[in-house]
Design a protein around this motif. Structure first.
Motif, PDB file in Angstrom:
ATOM      1  N   TRP A  46     -20.996  -2.709   6.975  1.00 45.80           N
ATOM      2  CA  TRP A  46     -20.427  -3.312   5.766  1.00 45.80           C
ATOM      3  C   TRP A  46     -19.148  -2.621   5.330  1.00 45.80           C
ATOM      4  O   TRP A  46     -18.197  -3.266   4.870  1.00 45.80           O
ATOM      5  CB  TRP A  46     -21.462  -3.288   4.636  1.00 45.80           C
ATOM      6  N   ALA A  82     -15.142  -3.981   4.996  1.00 41.98           N
ATOM      7  CA  ALA A  82     -14.261  -3.728   3.850  1.00 41.98           C
ATOM      8  C   ALA A  82     -12.911  -3.201   4.304  1.00 41.98           C
ATOM      9  O   ALA A  82     -11.871  -3.516   3.698  1.00 41.98           O
ATOM     10  CB  ALA A  82     -14.921  -2.741   2.890  1.00 41.98           C
ATOM     11  N   PHE A  97     -19.508 -13.626   4.183  1.00 43.43           N
ATOM     12  CA  PHE A  97     -19.628 -12.193   3.929  1.00 43.43           C
ATOM     13  C   PHE A  97     -18.261 -11.527   3.733  1.00 43.43           C
ATOM     14  O   PHE A  97     -18.106 -10.640   2.884  1.00 43.43           O
ATOM     15  CB  PHE A  97     -20.377 -11.505   5.074  1.00 43.43           C
ATOM     16  N   TYR A  98     -17.265 -11.924   4.525  1.00 46.42           N
ATOM     17  CA  TYR A  98     -15.935 -11.344   4.367  1.00 46.42           C
ATOM     18  C   TYR A  98     -15.341 -11.742   3.021  1.00 46.42           C
ATOM     19  O   TYR A  98     -14.700 -10.927   2.347  1.00 46.42           O
ATOM     20  CB  TYR A  98     -15.014 -11.787   5.504  1.00 46.42           C
ATOM     21  N   THR A 129     -17.000  -9.602   0.395  1.00 52.60           N
ATOM     22  CA  THR A 129     -16.555  -8.209   0.422  1.00 52.60           C
ATOM     23  C   THR A 129     -15.168  -8.045  -0.182  1.00 52.60           C
ATOM     24  O   THR A 129     -14.803  -6.948  -0.606  1.00 52.60           O
ATOM     25  CB  THR A 129     -16.587  -7.677   1.870  1.00 52.60           C
ATOM     26  N   SER A 130     -14.392  -9.125  -0.220  1.00 51.47           N
ATOM     27  CA  SER A 130     -13.071  -9.062  -0.863  1.00 51.47           C
ATOM     28  C   SER A 130     -13.178  -9.078  -2.380  1.00 51.47           C
ATOM     29  O   SER A 130     -12.198  -8.796  -3.074  1.00 51.47           O
ATOM     30  CB  SER A 130     -12.200 -10.239  -0.391  1.00 51.47           C
ATOM     31  N   SER A 141     -18.742  -3.435  -0.787  1.00 55.73           N
ATOM     32  CA  SER A 141     -19.493  -3.760   0.428  1.00 55.73           C
ATOM     33  C   SER A 141     -20.963  -3.367   0.316  1.00 55.73           C
ATOM     34  O   SER A 141     -21.840  -4.040   0.858  1.00 55.73           O
ATOM     35  CB  SER A 141     -18.859  -3.067   1.642  1.00 55.73           C
ATOM     36  N   VAL A 191     -22.822  -6.122  -1.342  1.00 60.64           N
ATOM     37  CA  VAL A 191     -23.018  -7.249  -0.424  1.00 60.64           C
ATOM     38  C   VAL A 191     -24.243  -6.987   0.446  1.00 60.64           C
ATOM     39  O   VAL A 191     -25.054  -7.885   0.709  1.00 60.64           O
ATOM     40  CB  VAL A 191     -21.772  -7.476   0.460  1.00 60.64           C
ATOM     41  N   SER A 192     -24.399  -5.735   0.872  1.00 56.83           N
ATOM     42  CA  SER A 192     -25.555  -5.391   1.709  1.00 56.83           C
ATOM     43  C   SER A 192     -26.866  -5.532   0.940  1.00 56.83           C
ATOM     44  O   SER A 192     -27.889  -5.876   1.514  1.00 56.83           O
ATOM     45  CB  SER A 192     -25.422  -3.962   2.258  1.00 56.83           C
ATOM     46  N   ALA A 250     -21.936 -14.049  -0.962  1.00 61.02           N
ATOM     47  CA  ALA A 250     -22.913 -13.203  -0.273  1.00 61.02           C
ATOM     48  C   ALA A 250     -24.249 -13.920  -0.101  1.00 61.02           C
ATOM     49  O   ALA A 250     -24.892 -13.808   0.959  1.00 61.02           O
ATOM     50  CB  ALA A 250     -23.119 -11.895  -1.036  1.00 61.02           C
ATOM     51  N   SER A 259     -20.614   3.285   0.487  1.00 56.83           N
ATOM     52  CA  SER A 259     -19.784   2.633  -0.524  1.00 56.83           C
ATOM     53  C   SER A 259     -19.503   3.569  -1.700  1.00 56.83           C
ATOM     54  O   SER A 259     -18.411   3.556  -2.277  1.00 56.83           O
ATOM     55  CB  SER A 259     -20.476   1.359  -1.026  1.00 56.83           C
ATOM     56  N   GLU A 291     -15.705   3.814  -1.390  1.00 55.91           N
ATOM     57  CA  GLU A 291     -15.154   2.779  -2.274  1.00 55.91           C
ATOM     58  C   GLU A 291     -15.259   3.132  -3.751  1.00 55.91           C
ATOM     59  O   GLU A 291     -14.814   2.369  -4.600  1.00 55.91           O
ATOM     60  CB  GLU A 291     -15.871   1.444  -2.032  1.00 55.91           C
TER      61      GLU A 291
END
Length: 298
Positions: free
Chosen positions: A18, A22, A79-80, A83-84, A88, A91-92, A152, A256, A260
């Motif tokens: 994930w 990102a 999913f992409y 993630t934007s 991430s 999202v998981s 997601a 993450s 992130e």
């Protein structure tokens, strides 16, 4: 390969994938990233299988094509996009509900019974998601967060449909390796078609981190990760294999948080705990025939 090893490999590879997704966001359009990922993965798999003389035609194509659309293209578009918009790791967490999606779809497509345990798991999982996104959605109403959650969830639904197609392919005697190689090739071709229909030329990224993420996603997350996961599905069934999703968020959220800057609020901690608890409930009391299958597979 031992079932325990397959399980551990799947958890680690997909738990770390994930963050790699990102790292690809923003360099080139989403469709381009997905095409590069599965085109490279398909080329590698075709080369390996041809070199060892194991490349086979599926014989029956319709469920292989369905699997390609659901596991190697449409789900990753979702999913992409997610993630934007959201971290991430979150999202998981949403993806971890795949075990519940699998149980519901197994009922719809294969007539398997939905138990009280599944219902309880769904309540815990959804309650957890509400708490995780409470501040963004209920207090300040961040529209981009809501859209990210929607993407997601859609990706997870497509993933579950792909699981059902994979199960059908296994029942038809088509191995996961065969469905993977052709599925990735078909998925890449489908995404490339969408790019051309959009009238946008392919763009090449420039950042070294993008290429590092691309290699990781193509080789490990796609070729190896999907192979180990679908082997689990073939051995112990989609619901039991989905137990791996309980542990994906633990790995993904840890990364993450560091990479992130994901900030843990009290509500987020409780929400993640409830979501993971919901997944755990799905498998805490396996039915006798499930235990037997796990023992035989191991």
């Amino acid at each position: 390969m031992n079932t325990t090893v397959l399980f551990a490999a799947t958890v680690f590879i997909w738990g770390t994938s994930w963050l790699a997704i990102a790292w690809q966001i923003g360099e080139v359009p989403v469709l381009h990233s997905i095409f590069y990922r599965f085109a490279l993965a398909a080329v590698l798999m075709f080369a390996v299988l041809i070199s060892v003389g194991r490349l086979k035609l599926p014989g029956i194509w319709r469920f292989v094509v369905l699997q390609a659309f659901c596991l190697f293209s449409l789900n990753f578009v979702a999913f992409y996009q997610a993630t934007s918009l959201i971290p991430s790791g979150l999202v998981s967490v949403i993806f971890s509900l795949a075990s519940i999606f699998n149980a519901v779809n197994a009922r719809v497509f294969y007539g398997e019974q939905i138990t009280k345990r599944v219902a309880l798991a769904a309540v815990l999982g959804v309650s957890g998601l509400i708490l995780i996104f409470w501040q963004s959605l209920m207090l300040s109403y961040d529209a981009s967060t809501l859209i990210g959650v929607g993407w997601a969830m859609l990706g997870t639904l497509f993933f579950s449909f792909g699981n059902m197609a994979s199960r059908k392919n296994s029942s038809l005697g088509i191995s996961p390796v065969t469905t993977n190689v052709w599925g990735m090739g078909i998925g890449a071709a489908f995404i490339l078609t969408l790019i051309f229909l959009g009238g946008e030329p392919l763009q090449l990224p420039s950042a070294p981190s993008y290429y590092a993420a691309l290699v990781y996603l193509a080789v490990f997350a796609s070729v190896i990760g999907f192979s180990t996961y679908l082997l689990l599905v073939a051995r112990i069934g989609a619901a039991q294999a989905g137990y791996a999703t309980v542990l994906f968020p633990v790995v993904a959220l840890s990364l993450s948080t560091v990479a992130e800057g994901f900030a843990w609020s009290f509500m987020a901690v409780i929400g993640v705990g409830l979501t993971l608890a919901g997944n755990y409930v799905m498998f805490s009391q396996p039915r006798p025939h499930s235990l037997k299958r796990l023992q035989e597979a191991g």
